[in-house]
Scaffold this motif. Structure first.
Motif, mmCIF file in Angstrom:
data_model
loop_
_atom_site.group_PDB
_atom_site.id
_atom_site.type_symbol
_atom_site.label_atom_id
_atom_site.label_comp_id
_atom_site.label_asym_id
_atom_site.label_seq_id
_atom_site.Cartn_x
_atom_site.Cartn_y
_atom_site.Cartn_z
ATOM 1 N N ASN A 1 -6.831 -20.653 -11.547
ATOM 2 C CA ASN A 1 -6.904 -21.139 -10.167
ATOM 3 C C ASN A 1 -6.974 -19.924 -9.250
ATOM 4 O O ASN A 1 -6.035 -19.132 -9.182
ATOM 5 C CB ASN A 1 -5.677 -21.984 -9.809
ATOM 6 C CG ASN A 1 -5.760 -22.520 -8.389
ATOM 7 O OD1 ASN A 1 -6.832 -22.875 -7.911
ATOM 8 N ND2 ASN A 1 -4.631 -22.585 -7.715
ATOM 9 N N LYS B 1 -7.083 -18.585 -5.526
ATOM 10 C CA LYS B 1 -6.867 -18.943 -4.131
ATOM 11 C C LYS B 1 -7.786 -18.088 -3.254
ATOM 12 O O LYS B 1 -7.798 -16.862 -3.381
ATOM 13 C CB LYS B 1 -5.405 -18.753 -3.754
ATOM 14 C CG LYS B 1 -4.457 -19.551 -4.649
ATOM 15 C CD LYS B 1 -3.061 -19.634 -4.108
ATOM 16 C CE LYS B 1 -2.944 -20.741 -3.083
ATOM 17 N NZ LYS B 1 -1.529 -20.964 -2.681
ATOM 18 N N THR C 1 -9.133 -22.698 -4.653
ATOM 19 C CA THR C 1 -8.182 -23.256 -3.694
ATOM 20 C C THR C 1 -8.417 -22.711 -2.293
ATOM 21 O O THR C 1 -8.430 -21.496 -2.090
ATOM 22 C CB THR C 1 -6.736 -22.951 -4.132
ATOM 23 O OG1 THR C 1 -6.467 -23.616 -5.363
ATOM 24 C CG2 THR C 1 -5.741 -23.436 -3.089
ATOM 25 N N ARG D 1 -6.964 -22.295 1.499
ATOM 26 C CA ARG D 1 -5.645 -22.236 2.116
ATOM 27 C C ARG D 1 -5.705 -21.737 3.559
ATOM 28 O O ARG D 1 -4.723 -21.253 4.112
ATOM 29 C CB ARG D 1 -4.708 -21.360 1.295
ATOM 30 C CG ARG D 1 -5.267 -20.004 0.969
ATOM 31 C CD ARG D 1 -4.289 -18.879 1.072
ATOM 32 N NE ARG D 1 -3.465 -18.931 2.234
ATOM 33 C CZ ARG D 1 -2.223 -18.412 2.287
ATOM 34 N NH1 ARG D 1 -1.723 -17.810 1.234
ATOM 35 N NH2 ARG D 1 -1.520 -18.465 3.384
ATOM 36 N N VAL E 1 -9.361 -27.324 -4.781
ATOM 37 C CA VAL E 1 -7.971 -27.640 -4.470
ATOM 38 C C VAL E 1 -7.728 -27.290 -3.003
ATOM 39 O O VAL E 1 -8.260 -26.285 -2.513
ATOM 40 C CB VAL E 1 -7.006 -26.836 -5.366
ATOM 41 C CG1 VAL E 1 -5.556 -27.216 -5.083
ATOM 42 C CG2 VAL E 1 -7.349 -27.021 -6.847
ATOM 43 N N ASP F 1 -4.657 -26.333 -0.454
ATOM 44 C CA ASP F 1 -3.252 -25.955 -0.325
ATOM 45 C C ASP F 1 -2.792 -26.314 1.086
ATOM 46 O O ASP F 1 -3.004 -25.555 2.040
ATOM 47 C CB ASP F 1 -3.108 -24.455 -0.587
ATOM 48 C CG ASP F 1 -1.661 -23.978 -0.536
ATOM 49 O OD1 ASP F 1 -0.813 -24.720 -0.010
ATOM 50 O OD2 ASP F 1 -1.399 -22.860 -1.018
ATOM 51 N N PHE G 1 -2.288 -29.146 -3.201
ATOM 52 C CA PHE G 1 -1.279 -28.157 -3.579
ATOM 53 C C PHE G 1 -0.198 -28.182 -2.514
ATOM 54 O O PHE G 1 -0.475 -27.951 -1.331
ATOM 55 C CB PHE G 1 -1.957 -26.782 -3.636
ATOM 56 C CG PHE G 1 -1.100 -25.629 -4.087
ATOM 57 C CD1 PHE G 1 -1.381 -24.977 -5.274
ATOM 58 C CD2 PHE G 1 -0.059 -25.155 -3.308
ATOM 59 C CE1 PHE G 1 -0.620 -23.881 -5.677
ATOM 60 C CE2 PHE G 1 0.714 -24.080 -3.698
ATOM 61 C CZ PHE G 1 0.426 -23.433 -4.891
#
Length: 283
Positions: free
Chosen positions: A136, A138, A166, A168, A195, A197, A235
């Motif tokens: 994963n 980020k 991810t 974010r 994903v 977050d 997340f």
């Protein structure tokens, strides 16, 4: 549409599967605390019918202050994560900061996570591709979504590990982040499950001088928006008492709020998948 990525025995991410949750405390505070949260989270996600991956860090190497709590370290941290994995039969995720950590972490953890600040570190990404079952990455707060293609390529150059990406948020002036929801589609265009977050997206980096602040009231709304954009997983960093958390408490989701939020998000996710299936929403 690519095939879903299997994580552990029971979690499928991407490939048109329902969304899953990655959740846990920011850092391993103690073995008892980690096991308590893992058990509660497993119960809550099972009740909501949501796939679950437990997340906790054995070392927070990028704290704002050198005096901040970092965690139990690699050896004890992996022992605790293995205990969570075996006791509750859930996949586990933790982050790495040096390429020399990757092989040991990959032996225990179902997902090896590359922190946002390190998403351009070539040796770390190549090692993750070589050893991890799943990686994963980020997205850095300082990068555009299309730039993440280089991180994906670095993992692929190391080995066959599948990749999650991810989002974010991005830096927005000093001590602030903003989420550009277009990035979720742009990350998906790179061919990886996406994903979101929702807890680090409300972080106010270093806003408290020696630690970060946060605006957790915005977590539910951002999570809903991400599901409406078709993300494959959410997340959340969670804590039963964020005011006492040893890391990232100001942007953590209070544990008691999670059951109702999961039910709302599950219903929203089903609605969005039905709309996509009917062709009412075009990606």
């Amino acid at each position: 549409m690519s095939a879903p990525i299997r994580i552990g025995e029971n979690v499928l991410i991407g490939g048109g599967q329902p969304w899953s949750l990655i959740a846990g405390p920011c850092v391993i505070e103690s073995e008892a605390h980690c096991l308590m949260l893992a058990e509660r989270l497993r119960e809550m996600t099972a009740a909501a019918g949501v796939g679950f991956i437990f997340k906790a860090s054995f070392d927070k190497a990028n704290r704002s202050s050198a005096r901040s709590f970092r965690g139990p370290g690699l050896k004890d941290g992996l022992r605790i994560l293995e205990s969570v994995r075996q006791r509750f039969n859930v996949p586990v995720l933790t982050d790495v900061h040096e390429s020399g950590q990757v092989a040991a972490v990959a032996e225990v953890c179902d997902v090896v996570q590359i922190p946002a600040f390190l998403c351009r570190q070539t040796d770390l990404l190549v090692a993750a591709g070589a050893h991890a079952r799943c990686v994963n990455i980020k997205k850095g707060q300082f990068l555009s979504a299309p730039e993440m293609r280089h991180a994906v390529a670095k993992v692929a150059s190391g080995g066959p590990a599948p990749v999650l990406l991810t989002e974010r948020g991005n830096c927005f002036g000093y001590n602030n982040l903003v989420v550009d929801f277009r990035n979720l589609g742009r990350l998906r265009d790179l061919g990886c499950p996406v994903v979101f977050d929702a807890t680090h997206a409300v972080q106010l980096p270093a806003a408290q001088g020696e630690s970060s602040g946060g605006e957790p009231a915005f977590i539910p709304g951002l999570a809903r928006a991400a599901l409406a954009c078709g993300v494959d997983a959410l997340f959340f960093e969670v804590h039963e008492a964020p005011e006492r958390a040893l890391s990232d408490g100001p942007n953590a989701l209070p544990l008691h709020l999670l059951p109702r939020l999961l039910q709302e998000l599950r219903q929203l996710g089903e609605l969005c998948r039905n709309l996509d299936s009917a062709g009412a929403v075009q990606g």
